[in-house]
Design an enzyme around this catalytic site. Structure first.
Site, short mmCIF file in Angstrom:
data_model
loop_
_atom_site.label_atom_id
_atom_site.label_comp_id
_atom_site.label_asym_id
_atom_site.label_seq_id
_atom_site.Cartn_x
_atom_site.Cartn_y
_atom_site.Cartn_z
N ASP A 64 9.52 -4.98 -12.93
CA ASP A 64 8.06 -4.80 -13.00
C ASP A 64 7.70 -4.34 -14.41
O ASP A 64 8.54 -3.79 -15.12
CB ASP A 64 7.63 -3.74 -11.97
CG ASP A 64 6.12 -3.79 -11.68
OD1 ASP A 64 5.44 -4.70 -12.20
OD2 ASP A 64 5.63 -2.94 -10.92
N GLU A 65 6.46 -4.55 -14.83
CA GLU A 65 5.96 -4.09 -16.13
C GLU A 65 6.85 -4.60 -17.27
O GLU A 65 7.19 -3.86 -18.19
CB GLU A 65 5.88 -2.56 -16.18
CG GLU A 65 5.12 -1.93 -15.02
CD GLU A 65 3.63 -1.74 -15.29
OE1 GLU A 65 3.15 -2.18 -16.35
OE2 GLU A 65 2.95 -1.18 -14.40
N ARG A 123 -7.96 0.55 -14.24
CA ARG A 123 -7.47 1.36 -13.11
C ARG A 123 -8.57 1.54 -12.07
O ARG A 123 -8.32 1.98 -10.98
CB ARG A 123 -7.02 2.77 -13.57
CG ARG A 123 -5.91 2.86 -14.61
CD ARG A 123 -4.67 2.11 -14.21
NE ARG A 123 -4.70 0.77 -14.78
CZ ARG A 123 -3.96 -0.23 -14.32
NH1 ARG A 123 -3.17 -0.07 -13.29
NH2 ARG A 123 -4.02 -1.43 -14.87
P1 ATP Z 1 -1.26 -3.64 -12.63
O1 ATP Z 1 -1.23 -4.70 -13.68
O2 ATP Z 1 -2.37 -2.69 -12.87
O3 ATP Z 1 0.07 -3.01 -12.40
P2 ATP Z 1 -0.77 -5.33 -10.35
O4 ATP Z 1 -0.95 -6.74 -10.79
O5 ATP Z 1 0.60 -4.83 -10.22
O6 ATP Z 1 -1.66 -4.37 -11.26
P3 ATP Z 1 -1.05 -4.45 -7.65
O7 ATP Z 1 -1.03 -3.00 -7.91
O8 ATP Z 1 0.15 -5.11 -7.07
O9 ATP Z 1 -1.52 -5.21 -8.96
O10 ATP Z 1 -2.28 -4.80 -6.71
C1 ATP Z 1 -3.58 -4.26 -6.96
C2 ATP Z 1 -4.25 -3.94 -5.63
O11 ATP Z 1 -4.57 -5.15 -4.97
C3 ATP Z 1 -3.36 -3.17 -4.70
O12 ATP Z 1 -4.14 -2.23 -4.01
C4 ATP Z 1 -2.83 -4.25 -3.76
O13 ATP Z 1 -2.45 -3.72 -2.52
C5 ATP Z 1 -4.00 -5.19 -3.67
N1 ATP Z 1 -3.62 -6.59 -3.37
C6 ATP Z 1 -2.76 -7.35 -4.06
N2 ATP Z 1 -2.68 -8.59 -3.51
C7 ATP Z 1 -3.49 -8.59 -2.45
C8 ATP Z 1 -3.84 -9.59 -1.45
N3 ATP Z 1 -3.33 -10.80 -1.46
N4 ATP Z 1 -4.73 -9.21 -0.50
C9 ATP Z 1 -5.26 -7.97 -0.49
N5 ATP Z 1 -4.98 -7.01 -1.38
C10 ATP Z 1 -4.10 -7.31 -2.34
MG MG Z 2 1.62 -3.24 -11.16
#
Ligand code: ATP
Ligand code: MG
Length: 740
Positions: free
Chosen positions: A218-219, A603
């Protein structure tokens, strides 16, 4: 797909979760579900492809993220998944190094030095080598060493292009020697040694390569060179490397992170599948649009399309306070009003800032208002003096070779062991070719009658013997008794409680922290001292976040990575603070500041408050500040302006710019330029210039008598007794001694 386990994912997410073998790169903006995809993929591998958790390695950057991932996987699978290797880069490396210590130059019970210990050690080396610490600040030297390590450069490879390089190379070499002597590793070493372990031992890399059928990260944008190589090495056998990241969120350049690793990945693995996610599930459209307007100004980036079906939401609030006190009060009052008496609602709010020191006024405002808050950052707990003291006692028990811990605790609480006594212990240890810790234990074993005791002589020897006996007793207790009992024994036998509880409120506060640490020791009683210390060493800033507290969170923008909150305040949106003054004349640094702001903005789920102050107090005087340039990039239709004055769009007068330097607070040291290793230098033959009994003159300490001189690792080390300052050990090549 009605009963599919993936019906809750969108098409692109599903494609990523179920991607076939080989390398996969998921690149996507914030809140698009990258972390979620990664977790679901682990579950998919285990559940649908029958991969044993034993064959999976998943790495991320913070323990909090790792814990969250672990529990999500377990939830999905309904199984504790113990064999899964899931952790931060540092914890994964520490684990490998402990298992493979047999082929490494340290023991498997090595300690991990935290940032504070590293700083102490660098300062000690600077002193020992007589380097002028005004010209060579410990933080700068340490940053250069860290940078070299992140680029996998050993002391012998350090380029010696000028005098400064020469000094740094020497400090690096000695620093590294001292770490190894203390059976200690710093954070950078964890990575450096793991990469070396894998590069230099074909059987080891093959063993791990075969084991890890799937490697997930991740990241990914925040990996540095060492981390990138590590990933390549551990995935070299099965070639199943699955990485997710977002170049626009790369904010750890100062730790050697290089978002160009994304390009490198694409070049190294031209066959890699690339998947883009475009739906954001976190934020409102207004938040996304504002964030995009900010990040779009960065050069050389691939524009990403992010949409959300969460609706446009409220406009951002831009508040300009009259001064920094009202900036803090504004934030706290607004949070108080919005919580409307519901204490649990606090967890929906976060306040973010560029530098740790900005939390102080906020904390004060929270305390005044009677609202609880939680502060994310090492300083709150683990950085406290008393907590650190006890950790050092425990570390010394686990590893008596650890000199940083020994020096911190040997006279704590004061027991009459002065610098002179410590120096004679060090000298005695050196003569016996052992560590001061081992010399102490020997003293404890042999007692007053031993030659070592006589050699140390006098009152100092008796004091050392007392401490040595305590230490030996604790080591015995560590083998026989549970951790909390050892903890209590140390506190009692050192009379640490009486030392702290001096009748003041501060003393009570400190004693409470000791009790808090004891609670933690209690939680570790089944696992023992080693795992307890390992956990303490690896808690990063973000990880000191208590899990169950419902209060608003105060944290730096760096610590906010990967998290989300309903309402986000970003304070200090002033030129010189965000962007930070150190970035003003460096375009790369400026681009990083912009990414940092972008991470903070994204955020927010619902509401985003951008806050600044027209003037700030600084050591009794007041300085005016200009609005952050980033604010000007946000279309005014997305903003609702409030506060003392409408947005000023003037340019910053030069004297304001100059004044920043004075009140600015410590920030991570910027990374020094990439270093290319030169060919290894030819071995030096050093002539010994000094003999015992010679009189010498030092430019600062004046005249002294050479006590001893010898050549170690190509350097002449001279021990001189100065009339002014007493005994010093000097490097002949650096000390500018004259014979008289
Ligand atoms: P960042 O770049 O900030 O780390 P990220 O891409 O990792 O963000 P996540 O933290 O995985 O994003 O997801 C952001 C939010 O969206 C979380 O609350 C997650 O549960 C929700 N989420 C992700 N995919 C879905 C989906 N298909 N349906 C509903 N909610 C979702
Ligand atoms: Mg993330």
């Amino acid at each position: 797909m009605q009963s599919s386990p993936f019906s809750h994912l969108n098409d692109q997410q599903r494609q990523a979760v179920t991607a076939g073998l080989g390398q996969t790169l998921v690149l996507a903006g914030p809140g698009s579900g990258k972390t979620r995809v990664l977790t679901e993929r682990i579950a998919y591998l285990v559940r649908d492809l029958a991969v044993r958790p034993y064959h999976i390695l998943a790495v991320t950057f913070t323990n909090k993220a790792a814990r969250e991932m672990q529990s999500r996987v377990e939830q999905t699978l309904g199984d504790p998944c113990r064999d899964l290797w899931l952790g931060t880069f540092h914890s994964v490396c520490a684990r490998m190094l402990r298992r493979e210590a047999a082929v490494l130059p340290f023991d498997s019970n090595f300690v991990i030095m935290d940032a504070d210990d590293q700083d102490t050690l660098v300062k000690r080396v600077l002193k020992e080598l007589n380097v002028n610490d005004k010209l060579y600040r410990a933080s700068g030297v340490h940053a250069a060493i860290s940078n070299a390590k992140n680029n996998l450069m050993q002391p012998k490879d350090y380029p010696r292009r000028n005098y400064r390089d020469e000094v740094i190379a020497r400090v690096y070499e000695r620093y590294q020697q001292m770490l190894l002597q203390s059976n200690a590793l710093d954070f950078d070493d964890l990575l450096l040694w793991t990469v070396r372990l894998l590069q230099e031992n074909p059987d080891v890399v093959e063993r791990y390569g075969r084991r890890f059928e799937h490697v997930l990260v991740d990241e990914f944008q925040d990996t540095n060179t060492a981390q990138y190589l590590l990933l390549k090495l551990v995935s070299s056998y099965h070639q199943n490397l699955f990485v997710v990241g977002d170049e626009d969120q790369s904010i750890y350049r100062w730790r050697g992170a290089d978002y160009r690793n994304v390009l490198r990945f694409e070049q190294d693995f031209p066959e890699a599948k690339k998947i883009l996610l475009e739906q954001n599930y976190r934020s409102t459209q207004t938040v996304l649009d504002a964030a995009r307007a900010v990040i779009d100004r960065n050069p050389h980036r691939t524009p990403k399309h992010l949409f959300t079906d969460r609706g446009s939401g409220e406009r951002l609030v831009l508040f300009e306070a009259a001064d920094d006190h009202s900036e803090a009060t504004y934030v706290v009052d607004l949070i108080g009003q919005n919580m409307a008496g519901d204490r649990k609602a606090g967890s929906r709010f976060a306040v973010m800032y560029r530098t740790n020191a900005q939390s102080r006024l906020l904390e004060e405002a929270f305390l005044r208002s009677g609202l609880p808050y939680r502060l994310v950052g090492a300083q709150r707990f683990y950085g406290r003096r008393e907590v650190k003291d006890l950790i050092c006692f425990l570390r010394l028990v686990a590893n008596p070779a650890d000199e940083v811990s020994l020096n911190r605790t040997i006279n704590l609480p004061p027991r009459g062991i002065g610098d002179k006594t410590i120096q004679s212990l060090q000298a005695a240890a050196q003569r016996a070719q052992t560590t001061p810790g081992a010399a102490l234990l020997e003293l404890a074993a042999k007692g007053e009658r031993s030659a070592a005791f006589t050699a140390l002589g006098g009152r100092g020897a008796a004091m050392l013997l007392d401490f040595a006996r305590l230490l030996a007793g604790w080591m015995e207790a560590a083998r026989q008794e549970p951790l909390p009992a050892l903890f209590d024994r140390i506190v009692t036998e050192t009379r640490y409680e009486a030392y702290l509880r001096d009748g003041t409120e501060e003393g009570e506060d400190r004693w409470n922290n000791v009790q808090e640490l004891r609670k933690l020791a209690y939680e570790y009683q089944d696992r023992g001292l080693g795992p307890f210390l390992e956990n303490l060493a690896l808690v990063s800033d973000q990880d000191t976040l208590p899990e169950d507290v419902t209060a608003p969170t105060l944290l730096t923008l760096h610590a906010a990575k990967g998290l989300e909150f309903d309402n986000v305040f970003i304070i200090g949106l002033d030129e010189g603070l965000l962007p930070h003054s150190r970035s003003l004349d460096d375009p790369e640094e400026m681009a990083e500041e912009r990414r940092l702001f972008y991470v903070g903005m994204t955020r927010a789920r619902n509401r985003l408050y951008l806050v600044r102050s027209r003037q700030r107090s600084s050591y009794g005087s007041t300085e005016f500040s200009e609005p952050s340039r980033f604010l000007q990039d946000i279309p005014s239709a997305l903003l609702e302006e409030r506060g003392a004055q409408r947005r000023a769009r003037s340019t910053r007068p030069s004297e304001v710019q100059a004044s920043w330097a004075r009140w600015e607070t410590p920030v991570p040291a910027p990374r020094s330029p990439q270093i290319i290793p030169p060919p290894p230098p030819a071995p030096k033959v050093v002539q010994q210039q000094y003999r015992p009994g010679m009189r010498v003159r030092h430019p600062i300490w004046g005249e002294g008598l050479v006590v001893e001189s010898r050549v170690l690792d190509g350097e002449e080390n001279v021990d001189v007794a100065f009339e002014s300052v007493g005994f010093k050990r000097l490097l002949a090549s650096l000390a500018r001694l004259e014979t008289v």
